[in-house]
Design a protein around this motif. Structure first.
Motif, PDB file in Angstrom:
ATOM      1  N   GLY A 140       0.811  -1.211   0.000  1.00  0.00           N
ATOM      2  CA  GLY A 140       0.000   0.000   0.000  1.00  0.00           C
ATOM      3  C   GLY A 140       0.843   1.258   0.000  1.00  0.00           C
ATOM      4  O   GLY A 140       0.561   2.211  -0.746  1.00  0.00           O
ATOM      5  N   SER A 141       1.902   1.288   0.815  1.00  0.00           N
ATOM      6  CA  SER A 141       2.783   2.456   0.864  1.00  0.00           C
ATOM      7  C   SER A 141       3.530   2.633  -0.450  1.00  0.00           C
ATOM      8  O   SER A 141       3.698   3.752  -0.944  1.00  0.00           O
ATOM      9  CB  SER A 141       3.779   2.320   2.015  1.00  0.00           C
ATOM     10  N   CYS A 142       3.983   1.528  -1.023  1.00  0.00           N
ATOM     11  CA  CYS A 142       4.689   1.609  -2.310  1.00  0.00           C
ATOM     12  C   CYS A 142       3.759   2.119  -3.406  1.00  0.00           C
ATOM     13  O   CYS A 142       4.169   2.919  -4.257  1.00  0.00           O
ATOM     14  CB  CYS A 142       5.262   0.250  -2.688  1.00  0.00           C
TER      15      CYS A 142
ATOM     16  N   SER B 117       1.103   4.056  -2.964  1.00  0.00           N
ATOM     17  CA  SER B 117       0.865   5.482  -2.705  1.00  0.00           C
ATOM     18  C   SER B 117       2.008   6.320  -3.252  1.00  0.00           C
ATOM     19  O   SER B 117       1.795   7.402  -3.812  1.00  0.00           O
ATOM     20  CB  SER B 117       0.691   5.733  -1.204  1.00  0.00           C
ATOM     21  N   ALA B 118       3.240   5.809  -3.093  1.00  0.00           N
ATOM     22  CA  ALA B 118       4.401   6.518  -3.625  1.00  0.00           C
ATOM     23  C   ALA B 118       4.380   6.529  -5.150  1.00  0.00           C
ATOM     24  O   ALA B 118       4.711   7.544  -5.780  1.00  0.00           O
ATOM     25  CB  ALA B 118       5.686   5.881  -3.106  1.00  0.00           C
ATOM     26  N   LEU B 119       3.989   5.405  -5.775  1.00  0.00           N
ATOM     27  CA  LEU B 119       3.879   5.356  -7.234  1.00  0.00           C
ATOM     28  C   LEU B 119       2.820   6.335  -7.723  1.00  0.00           C
ATOM     29  O   LEU B 119       3.028   7.063  -8.710  1.00  0.00           O
ATOM     30  CB  LEU B 119       3.531   3.936  -7.689  1.00  0.00           C
ATOM     31  N   ARG B 120       1.705   6.378  -7.054  1.00  0.00           N
ATOM     32  CA  ARG B 120       0.640   7.312  -7.432  1.00  0.00           C
ATOM     33  C   ARG B 120       1.129   8.747  -7.354  1.00  0.00           C
ATOM     34  O   ARG B 120       0.877   9.545  -8.271  1.00  0.00           O
ATOM     35  CB  ARG B 120      -0.561   7.105  -6.511  1.00  0.00           C
ATOM     36  N   LYS B 121       1.824   9.106  -6.299  1.00  0.00           N
ATOM     37  CA  LYS B 121       2.351  10.461  -6.160  1.00  0.00           C
ATOM     38  C   LYS B 121       3.355  10.767  -7.272  1.00  0.00           C
ATOM     39  O   LYS B 121       3.370  11.867  -7.831  1.00  0.00           O
ATOM     40  CB  LYS B 121       3.021  10.613  -4.788  1.00  0.00           C
ATOM     41  N   TYR B 122       4.182   9.795  -7.609  1.00  0.00           N
ATOM     42  CA  TYR B 122       5.152   9.956  -8.694  1.00  0.00           C
ATOM     43  C   TYR B 122       4.415  10.183 -10.023  1.00  0.00           C
ATOM     44  O   TYR B 122       4.812  11.036 -10.823  1.00  0.00           O
ATOM     45  CB  TYR B 122       6.032   8.710  -8.778  1.00  0.00           C
TER      46      TYR B 122
ATOM     47  N   ALA C  11       6.885  -0.472 -11.421  1.00  0.00           N
ATOM     48  CA  ALA C  11       7.597  -0.422 -10.143  1.00  0.00           C
ATOM     49  C   ALA C  11       7.561  -1.796  -9.483  1.00  0.00           C
ATOM     50  O   ALA C  11       6.568  -2.523  -9.586  1.00  0.00           O
ATOM     51  CB  ALA C  11       6.973   0.620  -9.221  1.00  0.00           C
ATOM     52  N   PRO C  12       8.644  -2.170  -8.788  1.00  0.00           N
ATOM     53  CA  PRO C  12       8.748  -3.538  -8.272  1.00  0.00           C
ATOM     54  C   PRO C  12       8.083  -3.742  -6.915  1.00  0.00           C
ATOM     55  O   PRO C  12       8.204  -2.912  -6.013  1.00  0.00           O
ATOM     56  CB  PRO C  12      10.266  -3.716  -8.144  1.00  0.00           C
ATOM     57  N   TYR C  13       7.365  -4.837  -6.790  1.00  0.00           N
ATOM     58  CA  TYR C  13       6.896  -5.314  -5.485  1.00  0.00           C
ATOM     59  C   TYR C  13       6.610  -6.802  -5.619  1.00  0.00           C
ATOM     60  O   TYR C  13       5.852  -7.221  -6.496  1.00  0.00           O
ATOM     61  CB  TYR C  13       5.641  -4.577  -5.017  1.00  0.00           C
ATOM     62  N   ASP C  14       7.220  -7.588  -4.741  1.00  0.00           N
ATOM     63  CA  ASP C  14       7.141  -9.047  -4.839  1.00  0.00           C
ATOM     64  C   ASP C  14       5.844  -9.537  -4.199  1.00  0.00           C
ATOM     65  O   ASP C  14       5.771  -9.744  -2.989  1.00  0.00           O
ATOM     66  CB  ASP C  14       8.360  -9.670  -4.151  1.00  0.00           C
TER      67      ASP C  14
END
Length: 417
Positions: free
Chosen positions: A119-121, A123-128, A214-217
């Motif tokens: 979720g945090s990752c 949110s960061a992608l969305r902001k980017y 963006a990466p997330y496993d």
């Protein structure tokens, strides 16, 4: 700005707002967190908290992307004393090296933990996606910058804040004269406060399709498509915007959720929103989100694209959405200090009258054909930035690459550290 309640011996709130954000926000946010652990020569941190509690008062500091604010709230009879304690802390806080080093450690650990959260990752992608890499860099302190900060850096930033021009909102039982005297007697103002001009972060305009990966496993991917055509705010669009959002993306009864999850089982979660700007110079945007299994990426995205560009029509769903919106407008009331906040929000858009009355009057006569006409003009056939967060090895990259040029991002790109 004053909003008086016709009550005696009630709660009062003083809200100080400074048009300072973005580049200053990261340091001020850290400074405010640090301030919460500190005391002055007269009172320890524990004593400050006990005294505020005994007076039924509290204070709060907040740094945001477009403004910074300070609150003091509590019983009217004690609010002046609470202001004195708050300002004594602002101007006379005593640094503590051990506390600062512990705080830095906590912040760095929290940053590392954020990269473990999907979720945090996302949110960061969305902001980017919304604001771009320059904004991320300018509004984020690196780990090295945090480690280099001193007590004087942080406490100096807080003291300096009160040398800037700011607005004060009062909500409580006092009349205008008493409220003015409260501020005059308990608020320290610089002789020549520095003027500020609010710099509101602008969401990036989209001229052509682009893909960010963006990466997330994980076995599930998070996906968003974002579009901004540079269209400026027009209050006359309010009824159509709210009716479209209620019908198309409005929660579990909305077309998006019903089609993507209930009818087709292609997503755990799905939503879409045509968002109005908060400031007169900013743009309308459209964005849509789904969370689904990695092996459904092509089917989910293609189905979502079809729903967005060829919106399903359901008179029953429209009537449900219309009734819900009208009922919400009938029962919605602006109360308390929100009266003042609503005034400032309207001012940011260049307005002087509440928007809900016009929305209510227009929505009552709207039809499903009106919603379809809005979708065809404002939503259909847009250009997008597509963002995927997930495990690339599971993705159908042949399909992903058809959406636009692909840029792979690291978590450091997204978070700025």
């Amino acid at each position: 700005y004053l909003y008086k309640k016709n009550l005696i011996n009630d709660i009062a709130t003083l809200y100080f707002t400074f048009d300072i954000g973005t580049q200053a926000a990261p340091r001020l946010d850290l400074a405010f967190r640090y301030l919460d652990y500190l005391g002055t020569a007269e009172r320890s941190s524990e004593e400050i908290k006990k005294e505020m509690y005994s007076m039924a008062c509290m204070m709060n500091f907040s740094a945001g992307d477009s403004k910074t604010s300070v609150w003091v709230t509590g019983l009217q009879e004690n609010i002046g004393r609470a202001m004195d304690i708050m300002e004594d802390l602002v101007f006379n806080a005593q640094g503590d090296t051990a506390v600062l080093e512990s705080l830095k450690y906590d912040i760095l650990k929290d940053r590392a933990d954020q990269k473990l959260s999907q979720g945090s990752c996302f949110s960061a992608l969305r902001k980017y996606m919304f604001y771009g890499p320059d904004f991320i860099r300018s509004s984020t302190l690196t780990d090295e910058q945090i480690l280099a900060l001193t007590s004087e850096d942080l406490l100096g930033a807080v003291r300096d804040l009160f040398s800037k021009k700011h607005e004060i909102l009062y909500y409580g039982p006092a009349d205008e004269g008493a409220a003015r005297n409260l501020v005059k007697n308990h608020h320290r103002v610089a002789d020549n406060p520095e003027p500020l001009v609010r710099k509101v972060p602008a969401r990036r305009k989209i001229d052509g399709n682009e893909v960010f990966l963006a990466p997330y496993d994980a076995n599930q991917f998070y996906y968003m498509q974002y579009s901004n055509r540079g269209e400026k705010f027009d209050v006359a669009l309010d009824p159509s915007v709210q009716m479209f959002n209620g019908y198309f993306g409005g929660g579990m009864n909305g077309i998006v959720f019903q089609e993507m999850r209930e009818a087709r089982a292609l997503a755990y979660s799905a939503s879409a929103y045509f968002a109005s700007p908060y400031y007169a110079g900013n743009d309308y945007i459209f964005y849509a989100f789904i969370a689904s299994q990695n092996d459904k990426i092509r089917a989910a995205v293609e189905a979502f694209d079809g729903i967005i560009n060829s919106m399903p029509l359901s008179e029953e769903a429209f009537q449900v959405a219309k009734t819900a919106l009208l009922n919400d407008l009938r029962t919605n009331r602006t109360t308390g200090i929100n009266v003042l906040f609503n005034y400032l929000d309207l001012r940011d858009l260049g307005l002087v009258e509440d928007r809900n009355k016009a929305v209510f009057e227009k929505v009552r006569d709207m039809t499903l054909e009106d919603v379809k006409a809005f979708q065809e003009k404002w939503v259909k056939d847009r250009k997008y930035i597509y963002g995927f967060l997930g495990r690339k090895s599971d993705f159908d990259m042949d399909f992903v690459s058809t959406l636009g040029p692909v840029t792979e991002l690291s978590l450091e790109d997204l978070f700025g550290y």
